[in-house]
Design a protein around this motif. Structure first.
Motif, short mmCIF file in Angstrom:
data_model
loop_
_atom_site.label_atom_id
_atom_site.label_comp_id
_atom_site.label_asym_id
_atom_site.label_seq_id
_atom_site.Cartn_x
_atom_site.Cartn_y
_atom_site.Cartn_z
N GLY A 185 86.57 16.74 48.65
CA GLY A 185 87.68 16.78 49.60
C GLY A 185 87.36 17.54 50.86
O GLY A 185 86.26 18.07 51.05
N PRO A 186 88.33 17.63 51.76
CA PRO A 186 88.08 18.22 53.09
C PRO A 186 87.77 19.71 53.07
O PRO A 186 87.27 20.24 54.05
CB PRO A 186 89.39 17.94 53.84
CG PRO A 186 90.42 17.74 52.78
CD PRO A 186 89.70 17.10 51.64
N VAL A 326 92.98 12.76 42.17
CA VAL A 326 94.26 12.28 42.71
C VAL A 326 94.22 12.23 44.23
O VAL A 326 94.64 11.25 44.85
CB VAL A 326 95.41 13.17 42.21
CG1 VAL A 326 96.72 12.79 42.90
CG2 VAL A 326 95.55 13.05 40.70
N ASP A 327 93.69 13.31 44.85
CA ASP A 327 93.65 13.36 46.31
C ASP A 327 92.76 12.26 46.89
O ASP A 327 93.01 11.77 47.99
CB ASP A 327 93.16 14.72 46.78
CG ASP A 327 94.18 15.84 46.51
OD1 ASP A 327 95.35 15.50 46.23
OD2 ASP A 327 93.80 17.02 46.57
N ALA A 328 91.72 11.88 46.13
CA ALA A 328 90.84 10.80 46.59
C ALA A 328 91.44 9.42 46.34
O ALA A 328 90.89 8.42 46.78
CB ALA A 328 89.48 10.91 45.88
N GLY A 329 92.57 9.38 45.63
CA GLY A 329 93.24 8.11 45.36
C GLY A 329 92.69 7.34 44.19
O GLY A 329 93.08 6.18 43.96
N ALA A 330 91.80 7.96 43.38
CA ALA A 330 91.11 7.24 42.32
C ALA A 330 91.75 7.38 40.95
O ALA A 330 91.17 6.94 39.96
CB ALA A 330 89.66 7.69 42.25
N GLY A 331 92.93 7.99 40.89
CA GLY A 331 93.55 8.13 39.58
C GLY A 331 94.91 8.78 39.64
O GLY A 331 95.40 9.16 40.71
N ILE A 332 95.51 8.95 38.47
CA ILE A 332 96.84 9.55 38.31
C ILE A 332 96.72 10.71 37.34
O ILE A 332 96.02 10.63 36.33
CB ILE A 332 97.84 8.52 37.78
CG1 ILE A 332 98.07 7.42 38.82
CG2 ILE A 332 99.16 9.18 37.40
CD1 ILE A 332 98.98 6.32 38.33
N ARG A 333 97.43 11.79 37.63
CA ARG A 333 97.41 12.97 36.77
C ARG A 333 98.67 13.01 35.90
O ARG A 333 99.77 12.74 36.36
CB ARG A 333 97.34 14.24 37.63
CG ARG A 333 97.38 15.54 36.84
CD ARG A 333 97.14 16.72 37.76
NE ARG A 333 97.20 17.99 37.04
CZ ARG A 333 96.86 19.17 37.57
NH1 ARG A 333 96.45 19.22 38.84
NH2 ARG A 333 96.93 20.26 36.87
N VAL A 334 98.47 13.35 34.63
CA VAL A 334 99.58 13.57 33.71
C VAL A 334 99.41 14.96 33.09
O VAL A 334 98.34 15.56 33.16
CB VAL A 334 99.65 12.50 32.61
CG1 VAL A 334 99.89 11.13 33.22
CG2 VAL A 334 98.38 12.50 31.76
N ALA A 359 90.16 0.47 44.37
CA ALA A 359 89.46 0.49 45.66
C ALA A 359 88.93 1.88 45.96
O ALA A 359 87.80 2.05 46.45
CB ALA A 359 90.39 0.01 46.77
N ALA A 360 89.73 2.92 45.67
CA ALA A 360 89.28 4.30 45.90
C ALA A 360 88.11 4.64 44.98
O ALA A 360 87.14 5.29 45.40
CB ALA A 360 90.43 5.27 45.67
#
Length: 394
Positions: A185-186, A326-334, A359-360
């Motif tokens: 991340g950034p 999650v921030d990269a858009g590649a998944g969901i957190r539970v 796509a992410a």
């Protein structure tokens, strides 16, 4: 020809990423050896021909499952990482004196490698098998950061060079991060000595007998795993996964890893296959989604194959890695401790059927493979051995 001594803790997730680097160095004609409290584990992962110097380790550490956040981190350091460094130090020193390495490659959590190298005036590189330390995760916890610094200072006085100043988690010469800024991340930490090389993916010995013919080409494939160190806390979560997966049996077929035997084995069930161990990399080549604990290795291996994730972090660096996914858009957190089968099922449906997550994951796959992995890491280590230090400090 140079000599490289890898110093690793007895943890599969910390040894696996270095196996490919060591193999690449050996293929280039260099000498490679290991120092580890469990030589048999290194031999199993790196091959029986691996040269392994034994060290003392520690055993019998069981963490209360309810520990989270700073308290879990403190427990990990006080009860495992610091005692492990003290135990390993004599063996690492003997290995260095016998093997005479040009470079010590010290796992970021095997502090003895860095501190002994410092004391012996040997160049050393950091092997960072998780990217959590390369973020701003502790910026809001200055008291925690100060406490960690105090523990490292005390360790240096016992086994390192008391005049040394480098943080043993970050070599001032070379820090190999097995990730990329696209995932971190950034806020990814930068420095002249840091090299983001992406995951080091190497072939691993795999027990024969996985029923590949069981896989149904007409259904999506899901791999469920909590890694190798969470068998003691995973029973409830795996049971919820099993329920969610069986409710989707008309369109989903799953392989569920249950090393602790928390679930009743079903044999070659047509919907969910429950096994204590699986050939993870070959399975990921066929997977459409992964449900996991956000362990860094599992996450990176999934994204190396462009597979989106449902992540349920438990402790340690896992919340940080889950946030990266999650921030990269590649998944969901539970939530690991509270998630129910309906919530798990909804998250799985989303990553399977909404194209944004796939796509992410594909973008991260490209970034990972471009970074170079084991080949790039070996090249940086060769430069360090040759005296061409990548950086003067962090």
């Amino acid at each position: 020809m140079s000599a490289f001594l890898f110093v690793v803790p007895p943890l599969v997730g910390h040894i696996n990423p270095t196996v490919g680097v060591a193999a690449e160095l050996s293929a280039r004609g260099h000498r490679v050896a290991w120092a580890c409290p469990e030589p048999a584990l290194v031999s199993r992962l790196a091959g029986t021909e691996a040269v392994v110097f034994p060290c003392r380790g520690i055993t019998g550490i069981e963490r209360p499952p309810e520990l989270r956040g700073p308290e879990a981190l403190k427990f990990l350091w006080e009860r495992y990482l610091v005692p492990l460094a003290d135990a390993m130090a004599p063996g690492v020193r003997s290995a260095a004196q016998d093997f005479r390495p040009d470079v010590v490659v010290a796992d970021q959590q095997a502090f003895a490698g860095a501190l002994v190298a410092e004391r012996l005036s040997l160049p050393w590189a950091t092997s960072a098998t998780t990217s959590a330390e390369f973020t701003d995760a502790y910026d809001g916890m200055p008291r925690v950061a100060d406490w960690l610094k105090e523990r490292l200072t005390e360790l240096r006085e016992r086994i390192g060079d008391p005049a040394g100043t480098a943080d043993p988690r970050f070599s001032p010469h070379l820090a190999l991060a097995f990730s990329t800024p696209e995932l971190v991340g950034p806020t990814a930490r930068e420095g002249d000595a840091i090299r983001y090389v992406g995951p080091s993916i190497a072939d691993r010995p795999a027990a024969p007998g996985f029923p590949w013919e069981w896989l149904d080409p007409g259904r999506a494939k899901v791999l469920v795993t909590l890694g190798t160190a969470n068998a003691d806390v995973g029973g409830r979560f795996l049971a919820e996964c099993l329920t969610a997966l069986r409710e989707r049996a008309d369109r989903v077929q799953a392989v569920l890893v249950d090393p602790g035997g928390a679930l009743a084995a079903t044999g070659e069930d047509k919907d969910v296959l429950i096994l204590p161990v699986v050939p993870q990399l070959p399975l990921l080549e066929r997977a459409d989604a992964v449900i996991c604990h956000a362990g860094h290795n599992t996450v990176c291996e999934a994204l190396w194959h462009g597979v989106p994730l449902v992540v349920a972090p438990i402790r340690d660096d896992q919340p940080v890695v889950a946030a990266q996914v999650v921030d990269a858009g590649a998944g969901i957190r539970v939530r690991f401790g509270r998630v129910t089968a309906p919530r798990l099922g909804a998250a799985l449906d989303t990553v399977l059927h909404e194209p944004a997550h796939r796509a992410a994951a594909a973008r991260l796959r490209t970034a990972f493979r471009t970074a170079g992995g084991a080949t790039a890491a070996a090249g940086h280590l060769e430069q360090l051995a040759a005296g061409r230090v990548p950086g003067a400090g962090l």
